[in-house]
Scaffold this active site. Structure first.
Site, PDB file in Angstrom:
ATOM      1  N   TYR A  44       0.843  -1.197   0.000  1.00 57.34           N
ATOM      2  CA  TYR A  44       0.000   0.000   0.000  1.00 57.34           C
ATOM      3  C   TYR A  44       0.876   1.243   0.000  1.00 57.34           C
ATOM      4  O   TYR A  44       1.879   1.295   0.720  1.00 57.34           O
ATOM      5  CB  TYR A  44      -0.915  -0.006   1.233  1.00 57.34           C
ATOM      6  CG  TYR A  44      -1.762   1.241   1.351  1.00 57.34           C
ATOM      7  CD1 TYR A  44      -2.798   1.486   0.443  1.00 57.34           C
ATOM      8  CD2 TYR A  44      -1.518   2.181   2.339  1.00 57.34           C
ATOM      9  CE1 TYR A  44      -3.556   2.646   0.533  1.00 57.34           C
ATOM     10  CE2 TYR A  44      -2.279   3.340   2.438  1.00 57.34           C
ATOM     11  CZ  TYR A  44      -3.296   3.566   1.533  1.00 57.34           C
ATOM     12  OH  TYR A  44      -4.045   4.713   1.614  1.00 57.34           O
ATOM     13  N   ASP A  58      -0.659  15.931   5.834  1.00 60.43           N
ATOM     14  CA  ASP A  58      -1.516  15.221   4.872  1.00 60.43           C
ATOM     15  C   ASP A  58      -2.751  16.071   4.577  1.00 60.43           C
ATOM     16  O   ASP A  58      -3.867  15.723   4.960  1.00 60.43           O
ATOM     17  CB  ASP A  58      -1.897  13.869   5.502  1.00 60.43           C
ATOM     18  CG  ASP A  58      -2.735  12.997   4.582  1.00 60.43           C
ATOM     19  OD1 ASP A  58      -2.710  13.214   3.358  1.00 60.43           O
ATOM     20  OD2 ASP A  58      -3.430  12.110   5.108  1.00 60.43           O
ATOM     21  N   ASP A  85      -3.067   5.584  -2.693  1.00 63.91           N
ATOM     22  CA  ASP A  85      -4.010   6.564  -2.168  1.00 63.91           C
ATOM     23  C   ASP A  85      -4.128   7.708  -3.171  1.00 63.91           C
ATOM     24  O   ASP A  85      -3.163   8.431  -3.417  1.00 63.91           O
ATOM     25  CB  ASP A  85      -3.433   7.064  -0.832  1.00 63.91           C
ATOM     26  CG  ASP A  85      -4.331   8.002  -0.078  1.00 63.91           C
ATOM     27  OD1 ASP A  85      -5.339   8.454  -0.642  1.00 63.91           O
ATOM     28  OD2 ASP A  85      -4.010   8.280   1.095  1.00 63.91           O
ATOM     29  N   ASP A  87      -6.222  10.219  -2.748  1.00 65.08           N
ATOM     30  CA  ASP A  87      -6.853  11.353  -2.057  1.00 65.08           C
ATOM     31  C   ASP A  87      -8.192  11.699  -2.728  1.00 65.08           C
ATOM     32  O   ASP A  87      -9.003  10.826  -2.962  1.00 65.08           O
ATOM     33  CB  ASP A  87      -5.912  12.567  -2.009  1.00 65.08           C
ATOM     34  CG  ASP A  87      -4.759  12.390  -1.025  1.00 65.08           C
ATOM     35  OD1 ASP A  87      -4.821  11.478  -0.189  1.00 65.08           O
ATOM     36  OD2 ASP A  87      -3.790  13.164  -1.100  1.00 65.08           O
ATOM     37  N   HIS A 112      -7.461   4.192  -4.200  1.00 69.97           N
ATOM     38  CA  HIS A 112      -8.716   4.617  -3.574  1.00 69.97           C
ATOM     39  C   HIS A 112      -8.850   6.128  -3.663  1.00 69.97           C
ATOM     40  O   HIS A 112      -7.886   6.878  -3.595  1.00 69.97           O
ATOM     41  CB  HIS A 112      -8.873   4.093  -2.141  1.00 69.97           C
ATOM     42  CG  HIS A 112      -7.909   4.614  -1.122  1.00 69.97           C
ATOM     43  ND1 HIS A 112      -7.982   5.883  -0.599  1.00 69.97           N
ATOM     44  CD2 HIS A 112      -6.870   4.011  -0.510  1.00 69.97           C
ATOM     45  CE1 HIS A 112      -7.021   6.037   0.302  1.00 69.97           C
ATOM     46  NE2 HIS A 112      -6.316   4.927   0.360  1.00 69.97           N
ATOM     47  N   GLU A 114     -11.427   9.419  -2.528  1.00 72.39           N
ATOM     48  CA  GLU A 114     -12.324   9.725  -1.409  1.00 72.39           C
ATOM     49  C   GLU A 114     -13.278  10.883  -1.700  1.00 72.39           C
ATOM     50  O   GLU A 114     -13.047  11.672  -2.624  1.00 72.39           O
ATOM     51  CB  GLU A 114     -11.506  10.003  -0.143  1.00 72.39           C
ATOM     52  CG  GLU A 114     -10.771  11.317  -0.163  1.00 72.39           C
ATOM     53  CD  GLU A 114      -9.519  11.317   0.727  1.00 72.39           C
ATOM     54  OE1 GLU A 114      -8.905  10.245   0.914  1.00 72.39           O
ATOM     55  OE2 GLU A 114      -9.159  12.404   1.203  1.00 72.39           O
ATOM     56  N   CYS A 122      -6.526  14.139   6.963  1.00 71.87           N
ATOM     57  CA  CYS A 122      -6.518  12.752   7.430  1.00 71.87           C
ATOM     58  C   CYS A 122      -7.928  12.353   7.838  1.00 71.87           C
ATOM     59  O   CYS A 122      -8.634  13.121   8.499  1.00 71.87           O
ATOM     60  CB  CYS A 122      -5.562  12.613   8.609  1.00 71.87           C
ATOM     61  SG  CYS A 122      -5.805  11.100   9.559  1.00 71.87           S
ATOM     62  N   ARG A 157     -13.660   5.514  -1.358  1.00 73.38           N
ATOM     63  CA  ARG A 157     -13.603   5.711   0.099  1.00 73.38           C
ATOM     64  C   ARG A 157     -14.640   6.747   0.488  1.00 73.38           C
ATOM     65  O   ARG A 157     -14.746   7.785  -0.158  1.00 73.38           O
ATOM     66  CB  ARG A 157     -12.200   6.191   0.480  1.00 73.38           C
ATOM     67  CG  ARG A 157     -12.116   6.911   1.824  1.00 73.38           C
ATOM     68  CD  ARG A 157     -10.678   7.146   2.228  1.00 73.38           C
ATOM     69  NE  ARG A 157     -10.542   8.299   3.099  1.00 73.38           N
ATOM     70  CZ  ARG A 157      -9.401   8.685   3.653  1.00 73.38           C
ATOM     71  NH1 ARG A 157      -8.285   7.999   3.422  1.00 73.38           N
ATOM     72  NH2 ARG A 157      -9.350   9.753   4.425  1.00 73.38           N
ATOM     73  N   GLU A 187     -14.232   4.778   5.846  1.00 72.15           N
ATOM     74  CA  GLU A 187     -13.186   5.406   6.661  1.00 72.15           C
ATOM     75  C   GLU A 187     -13.673   5.719   8.064  1.00 72.15           C
ATOM     76  O   GLU A 187     -14.841   6.114   8.265  1.00 72.15           O
ATOM     77  CB  GLU A 187     -12.707   6.690   5.962  1.00 72.15           C
ATOM     78  CG  GLU A 187     -11.698   7.526   6.742  1.00 72.15           C
ATOM     79  CD  GLU A 187     -10.335   6.859   6.938  1.00 72.15           C
ATOM     80  OE1 GLU A 187     -10.288   5.681   7.357  1.00 72.15           O
ATOM     81  OE2 GLU A 187      -9.310   7.538   6.694  1.00 72.15           O
ATOM     82  N   ASN A 209      -9.055   0.015   7.251  1.00 73.66           N
ATOM     83  CA  ASN A 209      -7.877   0.847   7.507  1.00 73.66           C
ATOM     84  C   ASN A 209      -7.471   0.709   8.974  1.00 73.66           C
ATOM     85  O   ASN A 209      -8.146   1.223   9.860  1.00 73.66           O
ATOM     86  CB  ASN A 209      -8.236   2.303   7.177  1.00 73.66           C
ATOM     87  CG  ASN A 209      -7.104   3.281   7.483  1.00 73.66           C
ATOM     88  OD1 ASN A 209      -5.989   2.882   7.799  1.00 73.66           O
ATOM     89  ND2 ASN A 209      -7.410   4.568   7.386  1.00 73.66           N
TER      90      ASN A 209
HETATM   91  C1  LIG Z   1      -5.167   5.854   4.895  1.00 73.77           C
HETATM   92  C2  LIG Z   1      -4.721   7.267   4.821  1.00 73.77           C
HETATM   93  O1  LIG Z   1      -5.547   7.964   3.905  1.00 73.77           O
HETATM   94  C3  LIG Z   1      -3.297   7.369   4.293  1.00 73.77           C
HETATM   95  O2  LIG Z   1      -2.990   8.387   3.656  1.00 73.77           O
HETATM   96  O3  LIG Z   1      -2.513   6.482   4.567  1.00 73.77           O
HETATM   97  C4  LIG Z   1      -4.751   7.991   6.215  1.00 73.77           C
HETATM   98  C5  LIG Z   1      -3.969   7.279   7.279  1.00 73.77           C
HETATM   99  C6  LIG Z   1      -3.648   8.097   8.518  1.00 73.77           C
HETATM  100  O4  LIG Z   1      -3.594   9.335   8.457  1.00 73.77           O
HETATM  101  O5  LIG Z   1      -3.385   7.501   9.557  1.00 73.77           O
HETATM  102  C7  LIG Z   1      -6.202   8.242   6.615  1.00 73.77           C
HETATM  103  O6  LIG Z   1      -6.810   7.373   7.238  1.00 73.77           O
HETATM  104  O7  LIG Z   1      -6.718   9.322   6.270  1.00 73.77           O
HETATM  105 MG   LIG Z   2      -4.638   9.340   2.748  1.00 71.95          MG
END
Ligand SMILES: C[C@](O)(C(=O)O)[C@H](CC(=O)O)C(=O)O
Ligand SMILES: [Mg+2]
Length: 299
Positions: A44, A58, A85, A87, A112, A114, A122, A157, A187, A209
């Site tokens: 991943y 993030d 990811d 986004d 994925h 979202e 996040c 997502r 999520e 997740n």
């Molecule tokens: C899964 C996730 O989108 C990621 O970018 O890895 C994050 C993980 C995290 O911030 O712990 C998310 O859950 O948004």
């Molecule tokens: Mg992410």
């Protein structure tokens, strides 16, 4: 080496197998090699870890070029399928199509996407917002239409649980499946019962997740398989573990002036060379350059 098409087939076969596909986050190609060596089903690529590695939060600051580039380096490192990811798709609906094309070119097996607004954050933090379901439906439809390899997996997502509640999140997931999503990533489920409710309501494969320090309990692979989940990610775990070790090393170097107290926890030179397959490069070299030199010795 497995081709991207083969890797996508392998991911789909895994999702259909009834066995939980285990995909640890790999923050680098070398970490992906280690994941393959430990027998995981895939790799991943986390947006959060990729941003963090660039010393960024993030919040949607990384670009498609950066993410597809790094994702491609990680995907190429192993024979495993790599899920990335996406986004919110790196722009508007039209950008989503280009995102998928870039990810396919990079050899990724799926992504994925979202339903958060831009700038995203996040999924386990407060203050998230989601776009109207109809807009996310268009994102998903664009992704599905843009792929040229039907094997490329599009996972939708939904971040709606924290904002609109569980029932609304389930309704959104169903709409995203109708728009063509191959799988769903619910999520920030609050507990096991919420994971189960999603399983009962949605017919496609589901992603769990298992990030640390977030809103969801860290269930085991066994628990998730029993719940009927098809794929688990531990997205940022390898980066957190590595950076925890880096912090310890730096503290030791500063206070003790030597790495002696942490060397036994380091990856050895031999293990590193094993992961990068040093020996095979050596053989390759000798095939190409191992010719007789006049007056020289050749065996
Ligand atoms: C899964 C996730 O989108 C990621 O970018 O890895 C994050 C993980 C995290 O911030 O712990 C998310 O859950 O948004
Ligand atoms: Mg992410």
């Amino acid at each position: 080496m497995a081709t991207p098409t083969e890797k996508r087939r392998r991911l789909r076969a895994g999702l259909a197998s009834g066995r939980l596909q285990r995909l640890p986050g790999a923050f680098s190609p070398l970490a992906a090699k280690a994941a393959a060596d430990h027998g995981f089903d895939g790799v991943y690529v986390s947006g959060a870890a990729l941003a963090a590695d660039l010393a960024l939060p993030d919040i949607g600051l990384t670009t498609l070029t950066e993410v597809a580039g790094r994702g491609g380096q990680i995907a190429r490192a192993t024979d495993l399928p790599t899920l990335i990811d996406a986004d919110t798709g790196f722009g508007e609906v039209s950008n989503v199509a280009r995102t998928i094309a870039s990810f396919e070119d990079a050899g990724l097996a799926g992504c994925h996407l979202e339903d958060q607004v831009n700038p995203k954050r996040c999924g386990h933090l407060d203050g998230k917002q989601v776009v109207p379901a109809a807009e996310m439906v268009r994102r998903v439809a664009a992704a599905v239409k843009a792929r040229t390899d039907p094997g490329f997996v599009v996972c939708a997502r939904t971040d709606a649980r924290a904002i609109e509640g569980l029932d609304a999140a389930i309704d959104r997931a169903k709409a995203y499946v109708d728009a063509g999503a191959d799988m769903v990533f619910p999520e920030a489920m609050r507990d096991e019962a919420e994971f189960a409710a999603f399983r009962a309501a949605v017919d496609v494969p589901l992603l769990a997740n298992m990030t640390e320090f977030g809103a969801s309990p860290n269930l085991t692979a066994r628990q998730l398989e029993d719940l009927g989940y098809n794929l688990v990610i531990w997205p940022v775990s390898s980066l957190r573990a590595a950076m925890g070790a880096v912090d310890e090393l730096f503290a030791a170097l500063r206070s003790e002036g030597t790495q002696a107290s942490v060397v036994d926890r380091m990856q050895t030179r031999a293990r590193l060379y094993d992961l990068v397959d040093y020996a095979s490069y050596n053989e390759f070299d000798q095939e190409l350059f191992n010719f007789d030199v006049p007056g020289g010795h050749h065996e």
